[in-house]
Design an enzyme around this catalytic site. Structure first.
Site, PDB file in Angstrom:
ATOM      1  N   GLU A   1       8.013 -13.730   2.919  1.00 23.32           N
ATOM      2  CA  GLU A   1       9.076 -13.679   3.925  1.00 23.32           C
ATOM      3  C   GLU A   1      10.386 -13.740   3.172  1.00 23.32           C
ATOM      4  O   GLU A   1      10.653 -14.707   2.457  1.00 23.32           O
ATOM      5  CB  GLU A   1       8.980 -14.867   4.893  1.00 23.32           C
ATOM      6  CG  GLU A   1       7.783 -14.815   5.810  1.00 23.32           C
ATOM      7  CD  GLU A   1       7.768 -13.609   6.722  1.00 23.32           C
ATOM      8  OE1 GLU A   1       8.829 -12.973   6.936  1.00 23.32           O
ATOM      9  OE2 GLU A   1       6.683 -13.264   7.219  1.00 23.32           O
TER      10      GLU A   1
ATOM     11  N   CYS B   1      17.333 -16.879   7.550  1.00 26.47           N
ATOM     12  CA  CYS B   1      17.037 -15.472   7.258  1.00 26.47           C
ATOM     13  C   CYS B   1      17.103 -14.661   8.545  1.00 26.47           C
ATOM     14  O   CYS B   1      17.211 -13.450   8.501  1.00 26.47           O
ATOM     15  CB  CYS B   1      15.700 -15.320   6.560  1.00 26.47           C
ATOM     16  SG  CYS B   1      14.351 -15.981   7.493  1.00 26.47           S
TER      17      CYS B   1
ATOM     18  N   GLU C   1       3.208 -14.648   9.664  1.00 25.51           N
ATOM     19  CA  GLU C   1       3.075 -16.102   9.638  1.00 25.51           C
ATOM     20  C   GLU C   1       3.051 -16.652  11.051  1.00 25.51           C
ATOM     21  O   GLU C   1       3.489 -16.004  11.987  1.00 25.51           O
ATOM     22  CB  GLU C   1       4.299 -16.718   8.953  1.00 25.51           C
ATOM     23  CG  GLU C   1       4.408 -16.417   7.489  1.00 25.51           C
ATOM     24  CD  GLU C   1       5.319 -17.423   6.816  1.00 25.51           C
ATOM     25  OE1 GLU C   1       4.814 -18.420   6.294  1.00 25.51           O
ATOM     26  OE2 GLU C   1       6.546 -17.223   6.817  1.00 25.51           O
TER      27      GLU C   1
ATOM     28  N   ASN D   1      16.259 -23.857   2.996  1.00 26.44           N
ATOM     29  CA  ASN D   1      17.030 -23.805   4.255  1.00 26.44           C
ATOM     30  C   ASN D   1      16.297 -24.382   5.461  1.00 26.44           C
ATOM     31  O   ASN D   1      16.935 -24.818   6.412  1.00 26.44           O
ATOM     32  CB  ASN D   1      17.498 -22.369   4.537  1.00 26.44           C
ATOM     33  CG  ASN D   1      16.365 -21.429   4.849  1.00 26.44           C
ATOM     34  OD1 ASN D   1      15.297 -21.520   4.257  1.00 26.44           O
ATOM     35  ND2 ASN D   1      16.585 -20.517   5.771  1.00 26.44           N
TER      36      ASN D   1
HETATM   37  C1  UN1 Z   1      14.398 -19.444  13.001  1.00 24.36           C
HETATM   38  O1  UN1 Z   1      15.217 -18.543  13.136  1.00 24.36           O
HETATM   39  O2  UN1 Z   1      14.209 -20.295  13.876  1.00 24.36           O
HETATM   40  O3  UN1 Z   1      14.078 -18.811   6.284  1.00 24.36           O
HETATM   41  C2  UN1 Z   1      13.517 -19.555  11.809  1.00 24.36           C
HETATM   42  C3  UN1 Z   1      14.354 -18.549   7.444  1.00 24.36           C
HETATM   43  C4  UN1 Z   1      13.227 -18.118   8.332  1.00 24.36           C
HETATM   44  C5  UN1 Z   1      13.022 -18.998   9.500  1.00 24.36           C
HETATM   45  C6  UN1 Z   1      13.931 -18.756  10.631  1.00 24.36           C
HETATM   46  N1  UN1 Z   1      12.015 -18.009   7.559  1.00 24.36           N
HETATM   47  O4  UN1 Z   1      15.489 -18.651   7.840  1.00 24.36           O
END
Ligand code: UN1
Length: 479
Positions: free
Chosen positions: A248, A282, A460, A151
């Site tokens: 994550e 996420c 992170e 993603n």
């Molecule tokens: C964001 O909201 O700018 O996989 C980053 C994901 C997260 C990163 C989101 N680790 O959507």
């Protein structure tokens, strides 16, 4: 458009381009974006051996050497953000603007860590024993394995690899296979920036590549972003052999809208957080918890906003919401519409697939209203343009609802009430709190991560990344 033929990148060379697997454009599934190999234990062993050989030289080089490579790679990504952003949009399905924006973000991350390479975070202290000095040094771990999702196919590899490399580790990256071309583009940029052979390696293929990395005895640490199910397997395997691990995983991020909120602003925030990048974040604002007094107006306005969003091919002019990235993701999104309405949710907007001129995984932005906090739609991550709304009688109930569930990544509040905002900041159970902002959309120079089922291990990104990618050595010196 041309189909790219990709190989693994091991020891500074592209290898094994046998075309066993392919990625397709989710906006037009007739188009094959790339063909690439399906690696396994042998390729991982080869890549880890190359990384292990290269690691002492990389860690012991002047930090300027590491800084220079990261800086050159960051500058190249800036210069090529139009072209690489377009490839990203073609392969992953986010809009061109989102693809270019993500590429620029990856560029900024590389530049940030080009600076961090020069800042080793040690301390000197006086010993408690007279005549002695004590110092702490931060050292590289060795070879690190990075397993990244589709993603954010360039930003996430960049935000794991850049700190790993800056602090003297060498890397084996296993990207999600549906975005292999983007991973290969980042790899080529690092190669062209002068990365010494073996310092950065890419192994393409399906999940067994990731498993082989996690199980390899010479991989000192694993950083993973992906689903909870895979994350717990990664952690179990890593911990079993005492490798360092950072996960994550998902989110079911609540956005609380209080009665005093400006309606237009609240709707814009919810639509951005819920639907942009096709909801495939996420950190997406997937549960909107609305105080009773503003509830009906807000839900009606959010539904109108959802209906007005232009869904289309990622590269088409005017597209605001691209397709789901894969057929399985699309099926999952659609299935949650049925699950939510089956449990009593009301479809306030969307809910259908869209047939456009090209075959792609297009779905209407969807609002499911009148849901109960205990329904599956409010507990499970959908990862698509599907937002549920929940009515709360007051702030206290909204906070209680926000704190439900297994996840704790990001949580947002829309209000002008300083006292309640403060209470929310203190009491919401999440790793990131957003005030008058969508739950998604984070900076790169500050820590990223969640609580409970969303994350595991050190944070992170930004100044926090040094914790995971280094270990401390304490040195005592006497006369
Ligand atoms: C964001 O909201 O700018 O996989 C980053 C994901 C997260 C990163 C989101 N680790 O959507």
């Amino acid at each position: 458009m041309d189909t790219q033929i990709l190989g693994h990148y091991i020891g500074g060379e592209w290898t094994g381009a046998d075309g066993a697997l392919e990625s397709r454009n989710p906006s037009d599934t007739d188009e094959v974006v790339a063909r690439f190999p399906d690696g396994g234990e042998a390729e991982v062993a080869h890549a880890v051996a190359a990384a292990k050989d290269a690691q002492p030289g990389w860690a012991n080089a002047s930090p300027e050497v590491r800084s220079d490579v990261l800086r050159k790679a960051g500058e190249a990504l800036f210069a090529r953000s139009g072209e690489i952003g377009e490839l990203l949009a073609r392969e992953e399905g986010k809009t061109r603007a989102e693809g270019v924006g993500e590429t620029l973000r990856a560029a900024r991350i590389l530049l940030y860590f080009a600076g961090e390479a020069l800042r080793r975070h040690g301390q000197t202290l006086e010993s408690t024993r007279p005549g002695l000095d004590v110092a702490t040094y931060r050292e590289a771990l060795g070879v690190v394995g990075l397993i990244t999702p589709w993603n954010f196919p360039i930003a996430i590899p960049a935000w794991k690899a850049a700190p790993a490399l800056a602090f003297g580790n060498t890397v084996v990256l296993k990207p999600a296979n549906i975005t292999s071309a983007v991973a290969a583009a980042l790899t080529q940029v690092l190669h062209d920036a002068g990365m010494p052979p073996g310092v950065f390696n890419l192994v393409l293929g399906r999940g067994r590549v990731g498993q082989a990395i996690v199980d390899h005895k010479d991989v000192a640490a694993i950083s993973f972003t992906g689903s909870q199910g895979v994350g717990s397997q990664v952690a179990n395997s890593a911990v079993a052999r005492q490798a360092r691990v950072q996960l994550e995983m998902g989110g079911k991020n609540p956005l609380v809208v209080l009665a005093d909120a400006d309606l237009d602003k609240a709707v814009a925030i919810a639509a951005d957080g819920g639907f942009f990048q096709t909801g495939q974040r996420c950190t997406a604002s997937s549960r909107v918890i609305v105080e009773d007094a503003i509830h009906d107006k807000f839900v009606a306005a959010l539904a109108e906003r959802a209906k007005g969003l232009k869904v289309g091919p990622a590269l088409a002019e005017g597209t605001q919401v691209g397709p789901a990235s894969s057929e399985s993701q699309f099926e999952q999104n659609m299935s949650y519409v049925g699950i939510a309405t089956g449990e009593g949710g009301r479809l306030a907007a969307g809910g259908d697939k869209l047939s456009l001129d090209t075959p792609g995984y297009f779905m209407q932005p969807t609002v499911i209203a009148d849901t109960d906090p205990s329904m599956r739609i409010n507990c499970e991550e959908v990862f698509g343009p599907v937002v549920s709304t929940v009515r709360a009688k007051d702030y206290a109930e909204a906070l209680k609802f926000a704190n439900r569930g297994e996840f704790g990544l990001s949580a947002g509040i829309v209000s002008n009430n300083a006292k309640l905002i403060r209470d929310f900041r203190k009491n919401v159970r999440a790793g990131m709190v957003m005030v008058n902002l969508p739950t998604a959309g984070v900076d790169y120079h500050v820590p990223f991560g969640g609580t409970r089922g969303s994350s595991y291990g050190p944070r992170e990104q930004g100044f926090a990344a040094v914790e995971f990618y280094t270990q401390i050595k304490t040195v005592y010196t006497g006369d």
